[in-house]
Design an enzyme around this catalytic site. Structure first.
Site, PDB file in Angstrom:
ATOM      1  CE  LYS A   1      -2.229   3.132   1.745  1.00  0.00           C
ATOM      2  NZ  LYS A   1      -1.865   4.469   1.235  1.00  0.00           N
TER       3      LYS A   1
ATOM      4  CD  GLU B   1      12.276   3.746   9.396  1.00  0.00           C
ATOM      5  OE1 GLU B   1      12.068   4.713  10.164  1.00  0.00           O
ATOM      6  OE2 GLU B   1      12.517   3.853   8.181  1.00  0.00           O
TER       7      GLU B   1
ATOM      8  CB  CYS C   1      13.130   7.721   8.650  1.00  0.00           C
ATOM      9  SG  CYS C   1      11.773   7.289   7.593  1.00  0.00           S
TER      10      CYS C   1
ATOM     11  CD  GLU D   1      10.502  12.132  11.904  1.00  0.00           C
ATOM     12  OE1 GLU D   1       9.388  11.669  12.168  1.00  0.00           O
ATOM     13  OE2 GLU D   1      11.406  11.491  11.335  1.00  0.00           O
TER      14      GLU D   1
END
Ligand code: ADP
Length: 472
Positions: free
Chosen positions: A166, A241, A275, A374
């Site tokens: 997906k 993750e 990331c 983040e």
């Protein structure tokens, strides 16, 4: 039958926008729960069918052929990825090259992971086999769809799973193309399925689907929590993750000529939408001033522009992300954090594009929002530190633990700091934001759990079966 990603049963579609100019240039199927049912059923049938009898060697050869096809179509894939995500053309090319390498790596790895023979009671022989989970759901983000899709597909198929991918609604086009190339590589119908569509519909339906045996996800921590809750309904395993706030620790004895370009690239690559972006730079106080000045000089020159212009960075992936990053920059300024430099947006960048100028903040308090959260954008925070203990304390002071960089010439310190920092990957006198297909990758703390990449991913993508023979 492989579930075709091109159309949804409802016929609904989503526009695909190019982040460089904000204009729609394609559309994808807006899949619903019924399309997910179809894809999961196709994957389950394929798993129970002839795929189970395909040898590890043969699976490896299929992936190797897919690698060759990625190489053959590298320019096309790179251009498509750049247009869909807004990343500079050279980053699109780098992504295509890494994707080729993933399939090569997992093609070679498919028949290399071995089980054990366990010393057991007299008269018995005990063995372990690595068995595939069955149907793996891979929910992937928009920042590196080619690469992240490849690390999921490569490891899942190497271990004999079938797959439903997906991709993110913002960047699905290369995943659709890879599924076509997979068929061309001889990977049987039904083994690789793609459902495009919104996370809240297609993604949610996939993560709670009863025919899905394992879920692997890369994306934001909040979505990771939702996916884990959904998968928990069926007690399925997950790999998560979930991003980071990765520190680069620069000691006074570091080779700055080597370090500084790497430090800038680690936050500017892919516009900071990585990331493992090195988003905090911890600098020993003795050298803080000159390092901050050198970085400010470089940041002031950085320019964001359309993907085809191939400048330092492209736009953010969508309007929401650009607004979110701009709001975080504004909030940090509002909080009185010194802004040391801001980059530029190319004057000829299309006005509808989602551009954000890079921002460098200095003397940032380790507990400030900009040093804790983040950003997922081109925003770098500089944090001064006193000594080794202080550096380790600050490095570990966020909720994340994905990657860290340590810059020092002192061998003992390299080892001490690398061991003390809570991160899934530590780079000493180097930094590989996202790099290294061979290297296990994943986080501690809020950065998630499980490991992708390298041979390590093959463990996540399989389960141990123990067989005990009583032969007297
Ligand atoms: P962003 O917030 O920037 O879109 P996400 O982490 O939410 O990033 O998205 C990463 C991937 O997760 C995408 O493929 C997205 O469609 C999918 N996703 C988003 N929400 C959900 C959800 N509730 N369940 C499953 N997948 C989701």
């Amino acid at each position: 039958m492989t579930a075709r990603p091109r159309t949804a049963l409802s016929g609904e579609r989503l526009d695909v926008f190019c982040p460089s100019d904000g204009k729609a240039f394609a559309s994808i199927a807006a899949s619903g729960a019924e399309d997910v049912d179809r894809a999961a059923a196709a994957a389950a049938r394929a798993f129970e069918g002839p795929w189970r009898k395909v040898s590890a060697l043969e699976r490896g050869r299929m992936l190797t052929r897919l690698s060759a096809l990625v190489k053959k179509h590298a320019e096309e894939l790179a251009a498509l990825e750049s247009r869909d995500t807004g990343k500079p053309a050279r980053q699109g090319r780098a992504d295509a090259a890494v994707t080729e390498r993933y399939y090569e790596f997992y093609g070679g790895a498919a028949d290399k992971l071995m089980g054990d023979q366990i010393p057991f009671l007299d008269g018995f022989t005990a063995l372990t086999l690595r068995e595939p989970h069955g149907v793996v759901a891979g929910i992937i983000p928009w920042n590196y769809p080619l690469q992240i899709g490849a690390r999921v597909l490569g490891a899942a198929l190497a271990m004999g799973n079938t797959l439903v991918l997906k991709p993110a609604e913002d960047a699905s086009l290369t995943t659709i193309r890879i599924a076509e190339l997979a068929l061309e590589a001889g990977i049987p119908e039904g083994v690789v399925n793609v459902v495009t569509g919104l996370g809240a519909t297609a993604g949610a339906a996939l993560s709670r689907h009863g025919q899905v045996d394992y879920v692997t996800f890369t994306g934001s921590p909040m979505t990771g929590t939702a996916i884990q809750q959904a998968a928990a309904v069926n007690n399925r395993g997950v790999t998560m993750e979930l991003g980071g706030k990765s520190p680069q620790i620069v000691f006074a004895d570091a080779d700055l000529v080597k370090a500084l370009p790497v430090i800038v690239n680690a936050i500017i690559q892919n516009g900071g939408q990585t990331c493992s972006a090195g988003s905090r730079v911890l600098i020993e106080k003795k050298i803080y001033q000159p390092v901050a000045e050198a970085l400010a000089h470089r940041f002031a020159q950085l320019t964001a522009g359309p993907h085809v212009a191939d400048l330092d960075l492209g736009p953010m992936v969508n309007r929401r992300q650009a607004e979110r990053v701009a709001a975080m920059i504004a909030a940090a300024k509002e909080a009185g954090i010194p802004i040391l430099a801001e980059g530029k947006i190319a004057p000829d960048a299309p006005s509808g594009g989602y551009y954000v100028a890079p921002a460098l903040f200095g003397s940032v308090d380790p507990m400030a929002a900009i040093a804790q959260e983040e950003v997922f954008g081109p925003v770098l925070s500089l944090l001064p530190f006193d000594d080794e203990d202080d550096a380790i304390r600050i490095a570990n002071s966020t909720e994340f633990g994905l990657v860290a960089g340590v810059w020092t010439a002192d061998g003992g310190r390299q080892h001490r700091v690398a061991k003390a920092v809570r991160a899934g990957q530590v780079w000493v006198n180097s930094y590989g934001a996202g790099g290294g297909v061979e290297l296990p990758f994943g986080g501690f703390k809020k950065s998630g759990h499980g490991r992708e990449k390298g041979l390590e991913a093959l463990y996540d993508m399989s389960a141990t079966k123990t067989i005990v023979f009583n032969h007297g």
